[in-house]
Each structure stands twice: as C-alpha cells, then as structure tokens.
Scaffold this active site. Structure first.
Site, PDB file in Angstrom:
ATOM      1  N   ASN A   1      31.026 -20.964 -37.076  1.00 60.62           N
ATOM      2  CA  ASN A   1      30.807 -20.988 -38.306  1.00 60.62           C
ATOM      3  C   ASN A   1      31.950 -20.775 -39.061  1.00 60.62           C
ATOM      4  OD1 ASN A   1      29.595 -20.811 -40.579  1.00 60.62           O
ATOM      5  ND2 ASN A   1      27.679 -19.951 -39.662  1.00 60.62           N
TER       6      ASN A   1
ATOM      7  N   HIS B   1      50.480  -8.167 -27.429  1.00 60.51           N
ATOM      8  CA  HIS B   1      51.789  -7.546 -27.556  1.00 60.51           C
ATOM      9  C   HIS B   1      51.996  -6.315 -26.585  1.00 60.51           C
ATOM     10  CE1 HIS B   1      52.710 -10.286 -30.678  1.00 60.51           C
ATOM     11  NE2 HIS B   1      51.581  -9.941 -31.226  1.00 60.51           N
TER      12      HIS B   1
ATOM     13  N   GLY C   1      28.358 -12.321 -35.933  1.00 55.19           N
ATOM     14  CA  GLY C   1      29.486 -12.311 -37.048  1.00 55.19           C
ATOM     15  C   GLY C   1      30.462 -11.220 -36.802  1.00 55.19           C
TER      16      GLY C   1
ATOM     17  N   ALA D   1      26.886  -8.664 -33.462  1.00 51.36           N
ATOM     18  CA  ALA D   1      27.777  -8.634 -34.692  1.00 51.36           C
ATOM     19  C   ALA D   1      28.931  -7.488 -34.757  1.00 51.36           C
ATOM     20  CB  ALA D   1      26.993  -8.664 -35.929  1.00 51.36           C
TER      21      ALA D   1
ATOM     22  N   ARG E   1      21.476  -4.097 -22.728  1.00 53.45           N
ATOM     23  CA  ARG E   1      20.415  -4.433 -22.014  1.00 53.45           C
ATOM     24  C   ARG E   1      20.388  -5.937 -21.329  1.00 53.45           C
ATOM     25  NH1 ARG E   1      16.153  -7.513 -24.254  1.00 53.45           N
ATOM     26  NH2 ARG E   1      16.105  -7.414 -26.465  1.00 53.45           N
TER      27      ARG E   1
END
Length: 195
Positions: A84, A114, A141, A159, A182
C-alpha cells in the site's frame, strides 16, 4: 574490494562517498520519482517502470504510490504481491518477498543500518543485512522491519510493530519490539463471516 562488495558481504562500507553507489542511488531515485508522478490509472506504465527498477518481479503485483527505495535491484517480489501507499525500502542488501504478501500503508524495510560507535557513524560508514519475507505474509500499517530480519510463511505482523528479530512461520506477532503472541489456528478461518 569495492564499497558495493563490502555491503554485499555484510561489512562496514561507505555509501556516502562512493561514486558508483551514489550513481546507482540517483538512478533508482529518478525511477521512483517517475513512478510516483504517473497517474494511478496508468497501470501498464507503472508496471513497466517497476520492472525496470526492481531486481526481480513476477507478473501479478501492485505497488501503490508513493514508493521509495535506494537501489531497486536488491528488491525481489513474488507473485500476487501488494504494498500500500508510502512504503520505503532501504535496499543496500537484498530485500526478498515471497508470494501472496500483503503490506499495509506506511511500512519501512530497512536493510541498511549504522554502527553503534559514533566515530564510525560520523565517517559515513554503514552496514547492510538482508531481509526475507516468506509466502502468505500480511504486514499491518506502520510496521518497521530492521536489517537482517526473516519473517516466516503464513505469518501476520500487527500494525505499528518494530521487527528487530526473526519471526517464525504461522504466527501473529506484534509490538515494539515485535514478539509472537500466538500461533494462527483453524479457529481463525471461522473468525469472519462470509456469504
């Protein structure tokens, strides 16, 4: 050994002053810019540009705009791949996605990192470790995947998670740092009603 070869071996390398790497990033960012300026309805033009940019694609995929990467040639996507809007891939090392991978908005896949030592960081040194995402993976997301991580097949990453370590197959994992909560079970097939 070139800076690119050092990166491929997981050694510290300098991407900031190496002309070859700078040119490769500039080329990829130019293609990303072109891609992100295309009208969303220009599906075939978008697909052509992505195939030119990425190291390996299959036939059925959709990468929503905007999309940004460093090199492109280190990214490989499987069949039925969807990511997306607003994804970022720092592909100084390979970033590989299996088949049937679905990725929500605002996700980052950062193969580059880094050093902890400030003196090395200040010299512009970095490292790159590959990221591997299995088949049938759903990433929610705002997920961040860090260098060297492998996510197994049939897994869901919730998310907002920050994935700092490998996640096995067939599980739901969430959090910062991301951890398994789980396994995915047969009962999950019946969770949502279908007509």
């Amino acid at each position: 050994m070139s800076e690119k070869e050092k990166a491929e071996k997981g050694l510290l390398y300098n991407a900031n002053h190496d002309k070859a790497l700078i040119e490769e990033r500039s080329f990829a960012k130019g293609l990303c810019y072109e891609y992100n300026q295309l009208h969303p309805k220009k599906v075939e033009e978008r697909k052509t540009l992505i195939k030119k940019l990425l190291g390996k694609t299959r036939e059925n995929f959709l990468i929503e705009q905007p999309f940004v990467c460093d090199y492109g040639y280190n990214i490989e996507i499987g069949e039925n791949f969807y990511i997306n809007h607003n994804s970022v891939m720092l592909d100084a090392a390979k970033i590989t996605f299996g088949d049937n991978v679905f990725i929500a908005p605002n996700c980052g896949f950062y193969a580059a990192g880094h050093p902890l030592d400030a003196e090395q960081r200040n010299q512009g040194l970095e490292y790159a470790y590959p990221i591997s995402i299995g088949n049938n993976v759903w990433i929610g997301g705002g997920v961040t995947v860090l260098p060297g991580v492998t996510i197994g097949d049939n897994t869901i990453v919730g998310a907002g998670s920050v994935v700092t370590k490998d996640i096995p197959s067939g599980v739901i994992a969430v959090g910062n740092p991301c951890r398994v909560i789980r396994e995915i079970t047969e009962a999950d097939k019946k969770k949502y009603h279908r007509e």
